[in-house]
Write an enzyme that holds these catalytic residues in place. Sequence first.
Site, PDB file in Angstrom:
ATOM      1  N   ASP A  42       0.820  -1.200   0.000  1.00  0.00           N
ATOM      2  CA  ASP A  42       0.000   0.000   0.000  1.00  0.00           C
ATOM      3  C   ASP A  42       0.856   1.253   0.000  1.00  0.00           C
ATOM      4  O   ASP A  42       0.549   2.244  -0.656  1.00  0.00           O
ATOM      5  CB  ASP A  42      -0.875   0.028   1.254  1.00  0.00           C
ATOM      6  CG  ASP A  42      -2.018  -0.945   1.124  1.00  0.00           C
ATOM      7  OD1 ASP A  42      -2.066  -1.623   0.083  1.00  0.00           O
ATOM      8  OD2 ASP A  42      -2.829  -1.019   2.035  1.00  0.00           O
ATOM      9  N   ALA A  43       1.933   1.193   0.766  1.00  0.00           N
ATOM     10  CA  ALA A  43       2.779   2.379   0.878  1.00  0.00           C
ATOM     11  C   ALA A  43       3.364   2.726  -0.490  1.00  0.00           C
ATOM     12  O   ALA A  43       3.425   3.886  -0.893  1.00  0.00           O
ATOM     13  CB  ALA A  43       3.880   2.126   1.892  1.00  0.00           C
ATOM     14  N   ASP A  46       0.650   4.154  -2.676  1.00  0.00           N
ATOM     15  CA  ASP A  46       0.359   5.538  -2.313  1.00  0.00           C
ATOM     16  C   ASP A  46       1.442   6.471  -2.826  1.00  0.00           C
ATOM     17  O   ASP A  46       1.166   7.585  -3.255  1.00  0.00           O
ATOM     18  CB  ASP A  46       0.237   5.675  -0.790  1.00  0.00           C
ATOM     19  CG  ASP A  46      -1.023   5.001  -0.295  1.00  0.00           C
ATOM     20  OD1 ASP A  46      -1.941   4.827  -1.106  1.00  0.00           O
ATOM     21  OD2 ASP A  46      -1.070   4.632   0.886  1.00  0.00           O
ATOM     22  N   GLU A 123     -10.161   9.917  12.332  1.00  0.00           N
ATOM     23  CA  GLU A 123     -10.432   8.521  12.704  1.00  0.00           C
ATOM     24  C   GLU A 123      -9.465   7.611  11.966  1.00  0.00           C
ATOM     25  O   GLU A 123      -8.908   8.019  10.936  1.00  0.00           O
ATOM     26  CB  GLU A 123     -11.865   8.171  12.317  1.00  0.00           C
ATOM     27  CG  GLU A 123     -12.043   8.060  10.804  1.00  0.00           C
ATOM     28  CD  GLU A 123     -13.473   8.272  10.317  1.00  0.00           C
ATOM     29  OE1 GLU A 123     -14.019   9.363  10.559  1.00  0.00           O
ATOM     30  OE2 GLU A 123     -14.011   7.345   9.705  1.00  0.00           O
ATOM     31  N   LYS A 125      -7.862   4.950   9.459  1.00  0.00           N
ATOM     32  CA  LYS A 125      -8.204   4.441   8.131  1.00  0.00           C
ATOM     33  C   LYS A 125      -8.033   2.930   8.198  1.00  0.00           C
ATOM     34  O   LYS A 125      -6.917   2.430   8.358  1.00  0.00           O
ATOM     35  CB  LYS A 125      -7.278   5.043   7.073  1.00  0.00           C
ATOM     36  CG  LYS A 125      -7.643   4.619   5.664  1.00  0.00           C
ATOM     37  CD  LYS A 125      -6.847   5.411   4.649  1.00  0.00           C
ATOM     38  CE  LYS A 125      -7.338   5.179   3.231  1.00  0.00           C
ATOM     39  NZ  LYS A 125      -7.287   3.780   2.801  1.00  0.00           N
ATOM     40  N   CYS A 426      15.180  -1.477 -30.001  1.00  0.00           N
ATOM     41  CA  CYS A 426      14.063  -2.160 -29.358  1.00  0.00           C
ATOM     42  C   CYS A 426      14.384  -3.653 -29.247  1.00  0.00           C
ATOM     43  O   CYS A 426      14.691  -4.290 -30.263  1.00  0.00           O
ATOM     44  CB  CYS A 426      12.793  -1.953 -30.186  1.00  0.00           C
ATOM     45  SG  CYS A 426      11.407  -2.930 -29.583  1.00  0.00           S
ATOM     46  N   CYS A 429      11.778  -5.576 -31.723  1.00  0.00           N
ATOM     47  CA  CYS A 429      11.717  -5.485 -33.184  1.00  0.00           C
ATOM     48  C   CYS A 429      13.008  -4.967 -33.796  1.00  0.00           C
ATOM     49  O   CYS A 429      13.140  -4.916 -35.017  1.00  0.00           O
ATOM     50  CB  CYS A 429      10.544  -4.604 -33.629  1.00  0.00           C
ATOM     51  SG  CYS A 429      10.783  -2.851 -33.318  1.00  0.00           S
ATOM     52  N   CYS A 450       6.341  -2.928 -34.761  1.00  0.00           N
ATOM     53  CA  CYS A 450       6.936  -3.566 -33.580  1.00  0.00           C
ATOM     54  C   CYS A 450       5.908  -4.534 -32.997  1.00  0.00           C
ATOM     55  O   CYS A 450       4.819  -4.120 -32.603  1.00  0.00           O
ATOM     56  CB  CYS A 450       7.315  -2.528 -32.534  1.00  0.00           C
ATOM     57  SG  CYS A 450       7.887  -3.283 -30.991  1.00  0.00           S
TER      58      CYS A 450
HETATM   59  S1  IVH Z   1     -14.357   7.637   4.110  1.00  0.00           S
HETATM   60  C1  IVH Z   1     -16.168   9.643   0.467  1.00  0.00           C
HETATM   61  N1  IVH Z   1     -13.287   6.631   6.254  1.00  0.00           N
HETATM   62  O1  IVH Z   1     -10.291   4.025   2.332  1.00  0.00           O
HETATM   63  C2  IVH Z   1     -15.202   9.059   1.401  1.00  0.00           C
HETATM   64  N2  IVH Z   1     -12.795   5.596   4.190  1.00  0.00           N
HETATM   65  O2  IVH Z   1      -8.701   5.186   0.260  1.00  0.00           O
HETATM   66  C3  IVH Z   1     -15.516   7.671   1.745  1.00  0.00           C
HETATM   67  N3  IVH Z   1     -11.392   3.611   4.378  1.00  0.00           N
HETATM   68  O3  IVH Z   1     -12.682   3.642  -0.176  1.00  0.00           O
HETATM   69  C4  IVH Z   1     -14.450   7.005   2.499  1.00  0.00           C
HETATM   70  N4  IVH Z   1     -11.180   3.646   6.551  1.00  0.00           N
HETATM   71  O4  IVH Z   1     -12.516   1.827   1.650  1.00  0.00           O
HETATM   72  C5  IVH Z   1     -13.389   6.538   4.921  1.00  0.00           C
HETATM   73  N5  IVH Z   1     -12.446   5.776   8.230  1.00  0.00           N
HETATM   74  C6  IVH Z   1     -12.571   5.708   6.927  1.00  0.00           C
HETATM   75  C7  IVH Z   1     -11.939   4.695   6.205  1.00  0.00           C
HETATM   76  C8  IVH Z   1     -12.070   4.674   4.818  1.00  0.00           C
HETATM   77  C9  IVH Z   1     -10.862   2.998   5.450  1.00  0.00           C
HETATM   78  C10 IVH Z   1     -11.185   3.164   2.999  1.00  0.00           C
HETATM   79  C11 IVH Z   1     -12.425   3.138   2.140  1.00  0.00           C
HETATM   80  C12 IVH Z   1     -12.129   4.072   1.013  1.00  0.00           C
HETATM   81  C13 IVH Z   1     -10.638   4.047   0.988  1.00  0.00           C
HETATM   82  C14 IVH Z   1     -10.058   5.259   0.319  1.00  0.00           C
END
Ligand code: IVH
Length: 705
Positions: A42-43, A46, A123, A125, A426, A429, A450
């Site tokens: 994920d990192a 991102d 909050e 994630k 290339c 080709c 190609c």
């Molecule tokens: S809010 C319109 N809150 O992260 C915004 N998403 O990277 C709706 N996710 O699709 C998302 N924890 O699957 C929200 N506390 C949280 C979350 C959260 C995990 C996920 C969610 C979202 C994705 C986006």
Amino acid sequence: MVDKAVETLTEAEARAELARLADAIAAANTAYHTLDAPQITDADYDALKRRNAAIEARFPGLKRSDSPSDQIGGAVAEGFGKIAHRVRMLSLENAFAAEEVAEFDDRVRRFLGFSGAVSYTAEPKIDGLSLSLRYEDGRLVQAATRGDGEVGENVTENARTIADIPQRLTGAPQVLEVRGEVYMSHADFAALNQRQAALGDKSFANPRNAAAGSLRQLDARITAARPLRFFAYSWGDHSAPLAATQYEAILRLNALGFQTNSLTVLCDGPEAMLSHYRLIEAQRATLGYDIDGVVYKVNDLALQARLGFRSSTPRWAIAHKFPAELAWTELLGTDIQVGRTGALSPVARLRPVTVGGVVVQNATLHNEDYIAGRDSRGAEIRGGKDIRIGDWVQVYRAGDVIPKVADVDLSRRKIDAQPYVFPTECPECGSPAHREEGDSVRRCTGGLICPAQAVERLKHFVSRGAFDIEGLGAKQVEMFFRDATLPVRTPADIFTLSARDAANPLQKLKNREGFGEVSATKLFAAIEARRTIPLDRLLFSLGIRHVGEVAAGLLARHYTTWEAFEAAITQATPGTPEWAELISINGVGEVMAQSLVDAFQNPAERAAIDALAAQLAIQPVQVRGQVDSPVAGLTVVFTGSLEKMTRAEAKARAEAMGAKVAGSVSAKTDLLVAGPGAGSKAKDAERLGVRIIDEDAWLRLIGDA
Ligand code: IVH
């Protein structure tokens, strides 16, 4: 920093980098969302998205029509019913550094024209997969995964087996879609993997994959046996508001019987948000479930509504992600892949190493300069260290996709290690591979001769957002491409396949290995079904550089018919009225325009396009937008100063109501909204006879006054 700093990129480098990022992110999305088999952390993912956004912010004109910033996840897997989300399921913009959080707050206040403080919720994630639960009259009637944000998978039966998901709600609005994250706790994940191992079944790489794999089971009994949990944090369609603020809405969801995260707090600005981030980060290891950052959301729901959305993310929320994981491993070799647009991309073959729960064996090396440790102007990157086969390299992943090489350990370099020599021909080709001035990408000049480019274009042509022909995927395209009896070398060949097979009495497709009467008939029927194709899909399918799905949509909605589009592009060279019209389309820049014109003027490309068009019935597009909006379909220009809302908000509102907002007045403009101080645009509008109204009249028109 391993990549060349965004601030030092030349325009050509930035363009190449955006192309590379778009490819990498698309591949990662497929691996993660569609195949449930992430190839990078994920990192890492991102980091790709963030770099992409940073480059776009610096060079807005280079933003690709298929920009990953406008896209959400993967496409729907086969096997589940589809559910179109009534309210799109969005993704979140990411932030990594503290400054980006302050910038987010600044952007919010600027957009709203506020000088005072805005309050936010903060909050965790949750690192799982999102799910939308629809309740009607208090009963759970439907559960859908996010899918591509517009259409998800119907997993209703599976969701019913999750203990945290109430089947009935008391006191809820008549219609309520509750959204949140399905996840698996660390303890349950470990126990599940032990059970899997004991049964000789495959184990899961991490709790998120286990959760995704468990929810997306065609047999709900399997889901029922898996310990899934659910946190509610958001909502979609609803017949009555839950509350006036985000925080109260979460309390309401909790009162309705949903688990909501206890680390959700209210913050009065960036300082409080960052201090909650640090608190959550400190607890991360002991929470008992995976989180990958902190989400901040504007608390006041009326302000959320004013802020609205960009194409795939809300303006009122941001995810502040935790930093990436790193690992050292040996570089075993370097392969060169040739892409659809001829780009030669070096790929590191690595001794397998685990980074953030995923085994990494490949990593991108970007381009020859990156390997050499310098940028295209000769300036050092990575402290000037080059990357040699046999080196120990540090790899990292920052999201859902392709890992990267961050650093080289020179102390472990073998004495006879040789600098890597990047091919100038290339490998597929043999055509010369050139670099354009200032471009860090070397491209094969072979075009359609190609085989790698030709086959990659065909794969693109049959891919999901394009012709999406059932039974004709990447594998079959490879096969037909190399086939002597029924060759498919260009898209048009696909549509003559059936006739050519019929004309050949000896070697029928149905008699081939891997085919039979049924599958051959099905394939021909699937091809036939796609002979009628909407213009936007066709334009995307052509695989013209810089013309992704979003741009194809813009072009199709502008020109509406193939005939009009083709005539315009054929005429459009810089300086012509057709060119001016092309670049006046909001979202179409000179780079994309030139790329289109080049494709239509190249004889081989043009012949392939014409041959294809001759096989098809191309449907004009229906112009989208809210049909009942009085401004739907109108092209609007704002000028002068607006007093009731910021320019950004005005533009966002207009677009949300189906209007097109252009930057300059042309004969295509329907309406000029002029505030005090309007200058040359008002004069242009007068000269062209374009209707001019003031801000109040505009607000009355859209029903806001
Ligand atoms: S809010 C319109 N809150 O992260 C915004 N998403 O990277 C709706 N996710 O699709 C998302 N924890 O699957 C929200 N506390 C949280 C979350 C959260 C995990 C996920 C969610 C979202 C994705 C986006």
